[in-house]
Design a protein around this motif. Structure first.
Motif, PDB file in Angstrom:
ATOM      1  N   SER A 145       0.871  -1.380  -0.029  1.00 44.45           N
ATOM      2  CA  SER A 145      -0.100   0.013   0.045  1.00 44.45           C
ATOM      3  C   SER A 145       0.763   1.304  -0.030  1.00 44.45           C
ATOM      4  O   SER A 145       1.944   1.373   0.257  1.00 44.45           O
ATOM      5  N   ASP A 146       0.104   2.468  -0.354  1.00 46.68           N
ATOM      6  CA  ASP A 146       0.974   3.656  -0.240  1.00 46.68           C
ATOM      7  C   ASP A 146       0.238   5.013  -0.131  1.00 46.68           C
ATOM      8  O   ASP A 146      -1.261   4.733  -0.074  1.00 46.68           O
ATOM      9  N   SER A 147       0.464   6.051  -0.187  1.00 44.73           N
ATOM     10  CA  SER A 147      -0.536   7.153   0.067  1.00 44.73           C
ATOM     11  C   SER A 147      -1.597   7.473  -0.892  1.00 44.73           C
ATOM     12  O   SER A 147      -1.346   7.006  -2.009  1.00 44.73           O
ATOM     13  N   ARG A 148      -2.690   7.801  -0.590  1.00 44.93           N
ATOM     14  CA  ARG A 148      -3.998   7.978  -1.168  1.00 44.93           C
ATOM     15  C   ARG A 148      -3.665   8.896  -2.479  1.00 44.93           C
ATOM     16  O   ARG A 148      -4.076   8.920  -3.570  1.00 44.93           O
ATOM     17  N   ALA A 149      -2.908  10.246  -2.056  1.00 47.65           N
ATOM     18  CA  ALA A 149      -3.051  11.220  -3.129  1.00 47.65           C
ATOM     19  C   ALA A 149      -1.459  11.684  -3.096  1.00 47.65           C
ATOM     20  O   ALA A 149      -0.890  11.730  -2.170  1.00 47.65           O
ATOM     21  N   GLY A 150      -1.405  12.133  -4.627  1.00 47.40           N
ATOM     22  CA  GLY A 150       0.277  12.786  -4.534  1.00 47.40           C
ATOM     23  C   GLY A 150       0.280  14.178  -4.211  1.00 47.40           C
ATOM     24  O   GLY A 150       1.228  14.877  -4.166  1.00 47.40           O
ATOM     25  N   SER A 151      -0.798  14.844  -4.047  1.00 50.56           N
ATOM     26  CA  SER A 151      -1.082  16.393  -3.842  1.00 50.56           C
ATOM     27  C   SER A 151      -2.478  16.640  -3.683  1.00 50.56           C
ATOM     28  O   SER A 151      -3.362  15.830  -3.497  1.00 50.56           O
ATOM     29  N   ASP A 152      -2.538  17.731  -2.958  1.00 50.03           N
ATOM     30  CA  ASP A 152      -3.875  18.250  -2.463  1.00 50.03           C
ATOM     31  C   ASP A 152      -4.797  18.946  -3.663  1.00 50.03           C
ATOM     32  O   ASP A 152      -4.427  20.150  -4.278  1.00 50.03           O
ATOM     33  N   SER A 153      -5.690  18.396  -4.309  1.00 48.21           N
ATOM     34  CA  SER A 153      -6.439  18.755  -5.390  1.00 48.21           C
ATOM     35  C   SER A 153      -7.410  19.900  -5.015  1.00 48.21           C
ATOM     36  O   SER A 153      -7.776  20.502  -5.910  1.00 48.21           O
ATOM     37  N   GLY A 154      -7.701  19.902  -3.665  1.00 49.24           N
ATOM     38  CA  GLY A 154      -8.744  20.735  -3.273  1.00 49.24           C
ATOM     39  C   GLY A 154     -10.300  20.259  -3.443  1.00 49.24           C
ATOM     40  O   GLY A 154     -11.050  20.839  -2.991  1.00 49.24           O
ATOM     41  N   VAL A 155     -10.189  19.218  -3.890  1.00 52.13           N
ATOM     42  CA  VAL A 155     -11.549  18.525  -4.295  1.00 52.13           C
ATOM     43  C   VAL A 155     -12.134  17.754  -2.839  1.00 52.13           C
ATOM     44  O   VAL A 155     -11.404  16.927  -2.213  1.00 52.13           O
ATOM     45  N   GLU A 156     -13.149  17.988  -2.320  1.00 49.60           N
ATOM     46  CA  GLU A 156     -13.749  17.629  -1.063  1.00 49.60           C
ATOM     47  C   GLU A 156     -14.637  16.411  -1.119  1.00 49.60           C
ATOM     48  O   GLU A 156     -15.272  16.178  -2.272  1.00 49.60           O
ATOM     49  N   ARG A 157     -14.462  15.529  -0.226  1.00 55.25           N
ATOM     50  CA  ARG A 157     -15.448  14.542  -0.076  1.00 55.25           C
ATOM     51  C   ARG A 157     -16.779  14.705  -0.189  1.00 55.25           C
ATOM     52  O   ARG A 157     -17.394  15.860   0.522  1.00 55.25           O
ATOM     53  N   PRO A 158     -17.825  14.083  -0.989  1.00 50.70           N
ATOM     54  CA  PRO A 158     -19.144  14.737  -1.058  1.00 50.70           C
ATOM     55  C   PRO A 158     -19.843  14.554   0.228  1.00 50.70           C
ATOM     56  O   PRO A 158     -19.628  13.543   1.128  1.00 50.70           O
ATOM     57  N   LYS A 159     -20.867  15.416   0.534  1.00 55.88           N
ATOM     58  CA  LYS A 159     -21.873  15.403   1.584  1.00 55.88           C
ATOM     59  C   LYS A 159     -22.584  14.220   1.543  1.00 55.88           C
ATOM     60  O   LYS A 159     -23.077  13.611   0.588  1.00 55.88           O
ATOM     61  N   ALA A 160     -23.007  13.279   2.636  1.00 60.15           N
ATOM     62  CA  ALA A 160     -24.095  12.285   2.893  1.00 60.15           C
ATOM     63  C   ALA A 160     -25.278  12.764   2.349  1.00 60.15           C
ATOM     64  O   ALA A 160     -25.572  13.806   2.795  1.00 60.15           O
ATOM     65  N   ASN A 161     -25.917  11.740   1.979  1.00 61.15           N
ATOM     66  CA  ASN A 161     -27.327  12.109   1.708  1.00 61.15           C
ATOM     67  C   ASN A 161     -28.187  12.002   2.983  1.00 61.15           C
ATOM     68  O   ASN A 161     -27.582  11.764   4.086  1.00 61.15           O
ATOM     69  N   ALA A 162     -29.537  12.012   2.785  1.00 58.77           N
ATOM     70  CA  ALA A 162     -30.452  11.856   3.993  1.00 58.77           C
ATOM     71  C   ALA A 162     -30.131  10.729   4.635  1.00 58.77           C
ATOM     72  O   ALA A 162     -30.542  10.636   5.991  1.00 58.77           O
ATOM     73  N   ALA A 163     -29.862   9.723   3.825  1.00 55.73           N
ATOM     74  CA  ALA A 163     -29.682   8.271   4.883  1.00 55.73           C
ATOM     75  C   ALA A 163     -28.058   8.170   5.402  1.00 55.73           C
ATOM     76  O   ALA A 163     -28.038   7.118   5.850  1.00 55.73           O
ATOM     77  N   GLY A 164     -27.379   9.452   5.215  1.00 54.75           N
ATOM     78  CA  GLY A 164     -26.152   9.192   5.600  1.00 54.75           C
ATOM     79  C   GLY A 164     -25.073   8.429   4.811  1.00 54.75           C
ATOM     80  O   GLY A 164     -23.833   7.901   5.345  1.00 54.75           O
ATOM     81  N   GLN A 165     -25.443   8.070   3.694  1.00 57.42           N
ATOM     82  CA  GLN A 165     -24.587   7.414   2.402  1.00 57.42           C
ATOM     83  C   GLN A 165     -23.922   8.290   1.699  1.00 57.42           C
ATOM     84  O   GLN A 165     -24.435   9.440   1.269  1.00 57.42           O
ATOM     85  N   THR A 166     -22.789   7.948   1.217  1.00 54.79           N
ATOM     86  CA  THR A 166     -22.006   8.726   0.195  1.00 54.79           C
ATOM     87  C   THR A 166     -21.313   7.736  -0.804  1.00 54.79           C
ATOM     88  O   THR A 166     -21.488   6.520  -0.709  1.00 54.79           O
ATOM     89  N   PRO A 167     -21.053   8.231  -2.193  1.00 58.07           N
ATOM     90  CA  PRO A 167     -20.840   7.273  -3.184  1.00 58.07           C
ATOM     91  C   PRO A 167     -19.424   6.956  -2.942  1.00 58.07           C
ATOM     92  O   PRO A 167     -18.825   7.304  -2.000  1.00 58.07           O
ATOM     93  N   LEU A 168     -18.884   5.834  -3.653  1.00 61.02           N
ATOM     94  CA  LEU A 168     -17.831   5.138  -3.331  1.00 61.02           C
ATOM     95  C   LEU A 168     -17.264   5.234  -4.840  1.00 61.02           C
ATOM     96  O   LEU A 168     -17.516   5.102  -5.866  1.00 61.02           O
ATOM     97  N   ASN A 169     -15.894   5.901  -4.786  1.00 61.72           N
ATOM     98  CA  ASN A 169     -15.076   6.084  -6.222  1.00 61.72           C
ATOM     99  C   ASN A 169     -13.891   5.501  -5.995  1.00 61.72           C
ATOM    100  O   ASN A 169     -13.090   5.816  -4.809  1.00 61.72           O
ATOM    101  N   ILE A 170     -13.329   4.393  -6.713  1.00 60.42           N
ATOM    102  CA  ILE A 170     -12.110   3.820  -6.884  1.00 60.42           C
ATOM    103  C   ILE A 170     -11.411   4.069  -7.885  1.00 60.42           C
ATOM    104  O   ILE A 170     -12.099   3.639  -9.074  1.00 60.42           O
ATOM    105  N   LEU A 171     -10.363   4.469  -8.107  1.00 61.71           N
ATOM    106  CA  LEU A 171      -9.479   4.443  -9.328  1.00 61.71           C
ATOM    107  C   LEU A 171      -8.778   3.089  -9.648  1.00 61.71           C
ATOM    108  O   LEU A 171      -7.833   2.995  -8.974  1.00 61.71           O
ATOM    109  N   LEU A 172      -8.903   2.654 -10.764  1.00 62.83           N
ATOM    110  CA  LEU A 172      -8.377   1.249 -11.025  1.00 62.83           C
ATOM    111  C   LEU A 172      -7.257   1.593 -12.133  1.00 62.83           C
ATOM    112  O   LEU A 172      -7.372   2.177 -12.987  1.00 62.83           O
ATOM    113  N   ILE A 173      -5.764   1.186 -11.899  1.00 62.45           N
ATOM    114  CA  ILE A 173      -4.686   1.764 -12.453  1.00 62.45           C
ATOM    115  C   ILE A 173      -3.984   0.310 -12.959  1.00 62.45           C
ATOM    116  O   ILE A 173      -3.622  -0.537 -12.280  1.00 62.45           O
TER     117      ILE A 173
END
Length: 571
Positions: free
Chosen positions: A106-134
């Motif tokens: 394993s290694d660090s998630r990001a190489g720099s601070d892009s400024g993009v923030e984690r999305p806010k949860a919906n009314a049920a407390g859920q957030t989308p899941l995004n995974i980059l496959l390389i």
């Protein structure tokens, strides 16, 4: 002491049972055990003599008690064996998990601070899941050289020749996957390699070079800058890893319309070696790798992306039909192969976390899995070799992802009476907008350019709008900073309140405010989404299924999809 004042001797079985920690008192009644707690041995009398009883071998009134004791002892042994099996299995399971965890890198998630923030949860407390496959083209091992050729490339840094973003909706009812062709030229942010500490300056280059400019974390940061989508994790895999995973999955059906042989030709050296007859073939192992690497026979990188989508959608159908997502037993082989094949970001650097991620897909129906390729156009600098983003169509895709809107139309329609979701609020601990705009210095930059000509004088126009709102120190900056969406950037927590005040004054959404190490004060970048007008365009949530045609969508339930073969590679 036992009944009648004599001592009962425990047999060897009871002694062994006690050595394993079993408590006889759980299985015997008062009065049937010795004072020392040891059990009587069947067939033995007090003092160890022969068993006694009435003539004819019949036992007296103690027969019922002895029978009951035998039942208790049988229960004790059955329970003991079951306990041993359970403890042994649990111990083996623990050791196996430790073994699998030891496989993971394993290694660090990001190489720099892009400024993009984690999305806010919906009314049920859920957030989308995004995974980059390389997918890495590393030749750093004998296995990778054997599978991919290029022995002379062993010392070269790897390139990210396959890049796909897997998006699973917040409610886990649909999923989409977006590929970016490896030869696409994009803006790459400044990155730092977490392993070596080496820093790389920002540049505009081909996206597959990101892996060599700070590792997978830099690839992730580049995607966040490109899409405006927060990415939770990354996973990388090399040639040998693909073969391991493909073998673990087993045969996956793929289809070609004509006989195909991806081999060297006078016009193009190289080739994956894929050789199939027309129709459907189950591929696995090395043949699956050949399918995923084939480029020339499918005409281009765009054709290769589509072939990869066909394989992955077919694999998803295969896993669902064989009930792989039902529980851990089915996933054991995949887990063994996967932990050896994958390198992952630190947040998912354990088998349990990877298993939990896999379970996120179990409720996604096959008709709600959609795979697309980011729309591109030929690169004006090198039209025969490279691509650039088709901004308008790509922004449609990114908007679908950012708003967590399905790429398909198979979901349950929202109730007409349901109110639209309110704008995402600022985080609870975010500073309030500044109350004194007159004292806030704001640098306004023109970001309307990029793949299209910038709007001349746009920074000055918007600086004037801010002045009308009381920002007397707002001024146009001559520096141009192409950006797809209008953003307010700030460098440190002390200026976040000022940045939010600027966004509020212009009617920008809260997620337009981002922290950035690339600025020294509050900077408003007027993006390509606001090329004209005095009011920021109201955001309209895209409709489900509004994927541009240029994205060449592949749907998970389409079993008829088949690849066309470029004429020189037919046989």
């Amino acid at each position: 002491m036992g009944q009648g004042g004599t001592t009962r001797r425990a047999g060897p079985g009871a002694a062994r049972a006690r050595e394993l920690g079993w408590d006889d008192s759980l299985y015997e009644r008062a009065g049937n055990a010795s004072a020392s707690g040891t059990a009587a041995v069947p067939g033995q009398q007090d003092g160890g003599g022969p068993a006694s009883g009435p003539p004819g071998g019949r036992r007296g009134g103690g027969q019922g008690k002895r029978t009951k004791r035998r039942r208790f002892r049988a229960l004790r042994w059955v329970s003991g064996v079951l306990s041993l099996l359970i403890l042994g299995t649990a111990g083996a399971g623990y050791l196996y998990y430790r073994h699998l965890d030891g496989n993971l890198r394993s290694d660090s998630r990001a190489g720099s601070d892009s400024g993009v923030e984690r999305p806010k949860a919906n009314a049920a407390g859920q957030t989308p899941l995004n995974i980059l496959l390389i997918g890495s083209d590393s030749r750093a091992s004998d296995a990778n050289v054997k599978l991919g050729g290029g022995r002379n490339l062993r010392a070269d840094p790897p390139l990210a020749d396959v890049q796909m973003l897997l998006h699973v909706s917040a409610d886990r009812k649909n999923a989409s996957m977006v590929s970016v062709p490896r030869d696409t030229r994009v803006d790459i942010p400044a990155c730092k390699d977490a392993k070596t500490g080496r820093a790389y300056p920002p540049t505009n280059a081909i996206i597959n070079t990101t892996l060599a400019r700070g590792g997978p974390g830099c690839t992730l940061s580049t995607w966040e800058k490109l899409t405006g989508v927060y990415i939770d994790h990354w996973m990388t895999i090399d040639f040998a890893g693909v073969v391991r995973m493909a073998d673990a999955v087993g045969g996956v059906p793929v289809c070609v319309r004509e006989n195909v042989w991806d081999r060297p030709t006078p016009a193009a050296p190289g080739g994956s070696g894929l050789k199939l007859r027309a129709g459907t073939t189950d591929v696995k192992g090395e043949q699956a790798l050949q399918w995923l690497r084939t480029r020339h026979a499918f005409e281009s990188d765009l054709g290769r992306s589509k072939a990869q989508h066909l394989y992955l959608s077919s694999m998803f159908r295969t896993l669902k039909s064989q009930n792989y997502f039902a529980g851990p037993s089915k996933l054991t082989g995949l887990a063994e192969a996967g932990t050896k094949a994958l390198e992952v970001s630190q947040e998912i650097g354990s088998v349990k976390k990877l298993f939990d991620l896999g379970m996120q897909l179990k409720n996604v129906p096959v008709d709600r899995m959609t795979m697309v390729t980011m729309p591109t156009v030929p690169d004006p600098r090198s039209p025969a070799n490279h691509l650039v983003v088709n901004t308008a169509d790509a922004q449609q895709l990114w908007s679908l992802l950012r708003d967590d809107v399905p790429f398909d139309t198979h979901g349950k329609a929202a109730s007409p009476s349901s109110p639209s979701a309110p704008p995402s609020p600022a985080s609870p601990d975010a500073p309030a907008p500044a109350d004194a705009p007159a004292r806030t210095a704001v640098s306004v930059r023109n970001g309307t350019g990029g793949d299209q000509a910038p709007v001349s004088g746009r920074a000055g126009e918007v600086a004037g709008l801010l002045a009308d709102q009381g920002y007397a120190r707002a001024a146009a900056d001559r520096e141009q900073m192409p950006m797809d969406t209008t953003s307010v950037l700030y460098p440190s927590a002390g200026l976040e309140g000022d940045a939010r005040g600027v966004a509020k004054a212009l009617g920008l959404p809260s997620d337009a405010v981002r922290r950035s190490a690339d600025v020294s004060g509050v900077v408003l970048v007027v993006g390509a989404d606001w090329r004209q007008g005095g009011a920021y365009p109201k955001h309209v949530k895209p409709a489900a299924g509004s994927v541009p045609v240029s994205a060449d969508a592949v749907h998970g339930d389409d079993k008829s999809a088949c690849m066309e073969v470029y004429q020189p590679y037919r046989w």
